[in-house]
Design a protein around this motif. Structure first.
Motif, short mmCIF file in Angstrom:
data_model
loop_
_atom_site.label_atom_id
_atom_site.label_comp_id
_atom_site.label_asym_id
_atom_site.label_seq_id
_atom_site.Cartn_x
_atom_site.Cartn_y
_atom_site.Cartn_z
N GLY A 12 17.41 0.06 0.99
CA GLY A 12 17.61 -1.30 1.51
C GLY A 12 18.17 -2.24 0.45
O GLY A 12 17.76 -3.41 0.38
N ILE A 16 14.92 1.71 -6.25
CA ILE A 16 13.47 1.96 -6.32
C ILE A 16 13.19 3.04 -7.38
O ILE A 16 12.31 2.88 -8.21
N SER A 38 5.31 1.53 -6.08
CA SER A 38 6.00 2.00 -7.28
C SER A 38 7.08 3.03 -6.94
O SER A 38 7.92 3.33 -7.79
N LYS A 40 6.40 6.11 -4.87
CA LYS A 40 5.90 7.47 -4.67
C LYS A 40 6.40 8.06 -3.33
O LYS A 40 6.90 9.17 -3.28
N THR A 42 8.92 6.92 -1.68
CA THR A 42 10.37 6.98 -1.81
C THR A 42 10.79 8.30 -2.46
O THR A 42 11.75 8.94 -2.02
N TYR A 53 17.63 7.29 2.23
CA TYR A 53 16.98 7.54 0.95
C TYR A 53 17.80 8.50 0.09
O TYR A 53 17.25 9.32 -0.64
N GLN A 85 2.46 10.48 4.44
CA GLN A 85 1.44 9.43 4.28
C GLN A 85 1.08 8.86 5.65
O GLN A 85 -0.08 8.59 5.92
N GLU A 171 -0.48 11.10 -0.29
CA GLU A 171 -1.76 10.46 0.05
C GLU A 171 -2.47 11.14 1.20
O GLU A 171 -2.97 10.48 2.12
N HIS A 203 -4.14 8.13 -4.95
CA HIS A 203 -4.60 6.95 -5.67
C HIS A 203 -5.94 7.18 -6.36
O HIS A 203 -6.38 6.38 -7.17
N1 LIG Z 1 13.64 0.34 3.95
C1 LIG Z 1 13.28 -0.40 2.88
N2 LIG Z 1 13.90 -1.56 2.64
C2 LIG Z 1 13.54 -2.33 1.55
N3 LIG Z 1 12.59 -1.97 0.70
C3 LIG Z 1 11.96 -0.81 0.89
C4 LIG Z 1 12.26 0.03 2.00
N4 LIG Z 1 11.47 1.13 1.94
C5 LIG Z 1 10.70 0.97 0.84
N5 LIG Z 1 10.99 -0.19 0.23
C6 LIG Z 1 10.36 -0.71 -0.99
O1 LIG Z 1 10.38 0.30 -1.95
C7 LIG Z 1 9.25 0.19 -2.79
C8 LIG Z 1 8.60 1.56 -2.94
O2 LIG Z 1 7.98 1.90 -1.72
P1 LIG Z 1 7.15 3.25 -1.57
O3 LIG Z 1 6.75 3.36 -0.15
O4 LIG Z 1 7.93 4.36 -2.14
O5 LIG Z 1 5.90 2.95 -2.49
P2 LIG Z 1 4.62 3.84 -2.76
O6 LIG Z 1 4.58 4.09 -4.21
O7 LIG Z 1 4.60 5.02 -1.88
O8 LIG Z 1 3.46 2.82 -2.36
P3 LIG Z 1 2.00 3.10 -1.69
O9 LIG Z 1 1.11 3.49 -2.82
O10 LIG Z 1 1.62 1.77 -1.15
O11 LIG Z 1 2.15 4.14 -0.66
C9 LIG Z 1 8.35 -0.86 -2.17
O12 LIG Z 1 8.50 -2.06 -2.89
C10 LIG Z 1 8.89 -0.99 -0.79
O13 LIG Z 1 8.67 -2.28 -0.28
#
Ligand SMILES: Nc1ncnc2c1ncn2[C@@H]1O[C@H](COP(=O)(O)OP(=O)(O)OP(=O)(O)O)[C@@H](O)[C@H]1O
Ligand SMILES: [Mg+2]
Lengths: 248, 514
Positions: A12, A16, A38, A40, A42, A53, A85, A171, A203
């Motif tokens: 987006g 990341i 952070s 994960k 992604t 992605y 997740q 998770e 976590h």
């Molecule tokens: N489609 C999108 N558009 C904009 N930002 C996005 C999109 N998808 C994910 N993000 C952003 O990317 C970042 C990483 O998200 P991600 O889901 O990978 O985190 P995570 O480490 O899995 O978090 P959690 O521990 O909460 O599961 C976040 O800031 C999220 O808001």
């Protein structure tokens, strides 16, 4: 086994993953911990090949081949499994039908014989017992109306049936009761072996009591900022991520 | 009124919709010598058809009345479909294989026609059991495994009436049915063998003056199916008719008339296919169902007329009038339709709930892809007391197609305690298709309880990715999700056909994402 080199992913419009590298050799179980947001999930989506992605840079080598650019189902047939997740519901499609269709699609893609209806029923009943899902659930539409914990059990059921080469578990422990946590440990430990690898995103260290990781990594700011032995998980639980967020 | 329209963006689907020509597997033509009157439509055409069929005078007269009426009518324009003016003089209205219209036995049917039906998966030899497309037997077994409650799917007999262009070429299991007292004949045979029955019921549900296309059908209808199930008889097997348009530039106008006497029951299925041709072909059928006290008809349709190519060239115009008349108390009718083919579908199977406590059901799946257009739905006319109706419509639009649900629930002043439940769900695949839901309600009795639910959703990227991560290709994932979306309706089909219909759902959406 799974070797990630300098992976960059923009989602987006925001970068990341910013040059993430990670190597999980065959036979090992690695854990990834890291603050919310952070990257994960992604990472797991990039490795599994989700639309939107795509990596802008870097490589993901599964058993020596770069899988970036391959369709998600092709990666699945190569033995990559992602425990979501947030697992999806598939209305109108019976659980047994869904899993069998998927299993046979993977097998066909690998040039293996399909599993017959009778053999499949035997297989799914046996594994369902292992993950604590009763027969009635197998006849319901896939995940529809299932509780959060039941959906995670359903992910473990598929892990047990597909027996993938490499599994990423995003998770899986969140939302599970203590018995279920132990069940996840049992399923993973039963599959652990020299030919297989696991990447466990979590976590909390409680799951890691049941599944002893070979390495623990900290993901912050789109990179692995620290790696260590199993003991790192306990350390993190005490000290939190603050130090890494500043570092990253 | 609930209306949802989505038209925006650039269509990935069209770019990727590869060779949809190859995806219509029924698109072959069969080389059969045929006998036709000259092109065009006038009283002589009507007389030609009637003479060919050796019809009694009353029927010719009936046709001519309809024809004269038709000349005064105008083609309807209210449907949400768009097509160039049809030149009714530039088509043939009758075509039969030159070897003759009727065959005494299956052995007399020309082998190329037998082979044609065989290619379609429709065995005309009685020894065979209809189990649809290849692999269906295995899938049926699988479906049984999944839902153990749906016992005994395979191995049941299905009687088939096969209509090739304008004539019925074979009707199977006639003798076995006759033993049970069931009359199952092609329409032409019924006119010869049971003229009084035909005369008594023909046009009593859909009168010759009903609408432009029904009136045209009344003038030039060629063949079709006649079923009579006598009092108290539960028809011992599924009945089915397969319609096949083969000849170019030929319209198909078939007529189906089914009567179930008090306490009787029949389950009937019609299937339709046509070759791929560049020009559009008209199909204007009329179906009349008559249901007496405590009787029931289950009427299923799997419509797979050629939809045209991916650019919208060719395809069948399917303008059909179907109506059921629940004349008796406790009469029951259910329409189940799977509409995947045709360039344009214009069709509203309806239920006239005249008898007290009678029930009407309408279960529909309408899939449009590429440039297809479908305007379909139902009418539930509640005239009797305590009458109930249920409508479940699933519309799936992909490519640049448009799908409209148009339904009417009407409650007469004297109809006390009427209940209706309507559910319309639309699923959109891609950004260039449209879905519309237009429910009309006319309730003139305050005791009526009418419920309506409608949803419009887009095929979920999340679900799609989940399926693909599990190993399903994009097309298989779409097919699985869409079949899941349609499940409530697919379940209403007889088991043998449910499997076939599921495959059809997959085939018709090929190339719809990408
Ligand atoms: N489609 C999108 N558009 C904009 N930002 C996005 C999109 N998808 C994910 N993000 C952003 O990317 C970042 C990483 O998200 P991600 O889901 O990978 O985190 P995570 O480490 O899995 O978090 P959690 O521990 O909460 O599961 C976040 O800031 C999220 O808001
Ligand atoms: Mg996450």
């Amino acid at each position: 086994m799974l070797k990630i080199e300098n992976l960059h992913t923009t989602v987006g419009g925001h970068e990341i993953l910013k040059g993430l590298s990670l190597d999980v050799p065959a036979g090992e179980v690695h854990a990834i911990m890291g603050p919310n947001g952070s990257g994960k999930s992604t990472l797991s989506y990039t490795v599994a090949g989700r639309d939107g992605y795509a990596a802008s840079e870097g490589a993901v080598m599964l058993e020596g081949t770069n899988i970036l650019g391959l369709a998600p189902d092709v990666r699945a047939a190569k033995g990559l499994f992602l425990s979501f997740q947030h697992p999806m519901e598939i209305p109108g499609v019976q659980t047994m039908t869904f899993i069998r269709t998927a299993l046979n699609a993977q097998r066909r893609a690998r040039g293996e014989a399909e599993v017959s209806a009778a053999d499949f029923i035997r297989l799914i009943r046996e594994k369902a017992k292992l993950v604590g899902l009763d027969d009635a659930k197998l006849k319901r539409p896939f995940n529809v109306g299932f509780s959060g914990g039941e959906k995670k059990r359903m992910e473990m059921l598929q892990l047990a049936i597909f027996e993938p080469r490499f599994a990423i578990m995003d998770e899986t422990d969140s939302g599970l009761d203590i018995d279920a946590l132990k069940m996840v440990g049992d399923v993973v430990n039963a599959l652990r072996g020299p030919e297989r690898g696991f990447l466990i995103i979590t976590h909390y260290q409680r799951l890691l009591h049941y599944i002893k990781p070979d390495r623990v990594h900290v993901l912050a700011g789109g990179r692995i900022v620290k790696s260590g032995a199993a003991g790192l998980a306990a350390e993190l639980e005490k000290s939190g991520y603050e130090q890494f967020i500043e570092a990253a | 009124m609930v209306e949802a329209t989505y038209k925006e963006g650039i269509d990935k689907a069209t770019v990727a919709a590869t060779a949809s020509l190859e995806t219509y597997k029924y698109g072959f033509t069969t080389d059969v010598q045929s006998a036709k009157p000259p092109k065009g439509l006038n009283e002589d055409t009507v007389r030609y058809i009637s003479a060919k069929k050796e019809e009694p005078d009353w029927l010719l007269e009936w046709r001519l009345v309809a024809f004269r009426r038709w000349l005064t009518m105008e083609e309807p324009t209210w449907a949400m479909v768009d097509y160039p003016q049809i030149d009714y003089q530039d088509a043939y209205y009758y075509s039969e294989p030159a070897s003759g219209a009727k065959y005494e036995s299956i052995d007399d049917v020309p082998p190329e026609i037998l082979a044609d039906f065989e290619k379609l998966g429709i065995p005309l030899r009685e020894a065979e059991v209809l189990l649809g497309v290849e692999g269906a037997a295995a899938s049926a077994a699988e479906a049984r495994m999944g839902e153990a409650s749906n016992a005994d799917g395979g191995g049941r007999k299905v009687a088939v009436d096969a209509v090739f262009d304008s004539v019925s070429v074979a009707t199977t299991f006639k003798n076995e049915l006759a033993k049970a007292g069931v009359i199952f004949l092609s329409f032409s045979e019924a006119v010869r063998e049971h003229p009084d029955l035909v005369r008594k019921y023909l046009g009593t549900v859909v009168p010759t003056s009903d609408n432009f296309f029904a009136t045209l059908n009344s003038a030039v209808f060629s063949d079709g199916t006649f079923v009579y199930v006598p009092e108290g008889v539960k028809c011992p097997m599924e009945l089915s008719t397969y319609f096949r348009i083969n000849e170019a530039n030929t319209g198909q106008f078939e007529r189906t008339l089914i009567i179930v006497a008090p306490g009787a029951y029949v389950s009937y299925l019609e299937g339709c296919t046509a070759p791929m041709r560049d020009e559009n072909q008209l199909h204007a059928a009329v179906v009349e169902l008559i249901i007496e006290d405590d009787a029931e008809i289950k009427y299923s349709t799997v419509q797979n007329w050629y939809p045209g190519d991916k650019d919208g060239k060719g395809g069948i115009y399917n303008f059909v009038t179907k109506r059921a008349d629940c004349r008796g108390v406790n009469a029951k009718v259910s329409w189940t339709q799977v509409e995947t083919g045709s360039a344009i579908t214009w069709k509203y199977p309806s239920c006239i709930l005249r008898g007290d406590n009678s029930q009407g059901e309408f279960y529909s799946i309408a899939i449009t892809n590429n440039h297809q257009q479908a305007d379909t739905g139902t009418k539930m006319i509640h005239l009797g007391k305590n009458t109930r109706s249920r409508i479940i419509s699933k519309g799936i639009s992909a490519g640049k197609s448009n799908s409209t649900y148009r339904g009417l629930v009407s409650v007469h002043r004297k109809a006390d305690n009427v209940r209706n439940f309507t559910q319309c769900d639309s699923l959109l695949i891609g950004n260039e298709c449209g879905a519309h839901t237009i429910p009309y309600v006319e309730a003139k009795n305050p005791s009526a309880i009418l419920e309506h639910e409608a949803t419009t959703s887009r095929l979920s990227e999340d679900q799609l990715f989940y399926c693909r991560q599990r190993g399903l290709s994009e097309e298989d994932a779409v097919a699985l999700l869409v079949n899941g979306f349609c499940k409530d309706v697919l379940q209403k089909l007889p088991m043998e056909f449910a499997v076939e219909a599921q495959k059809l759902v997959s085939v018709s959406l090929e190339g719809s994402v990408g």
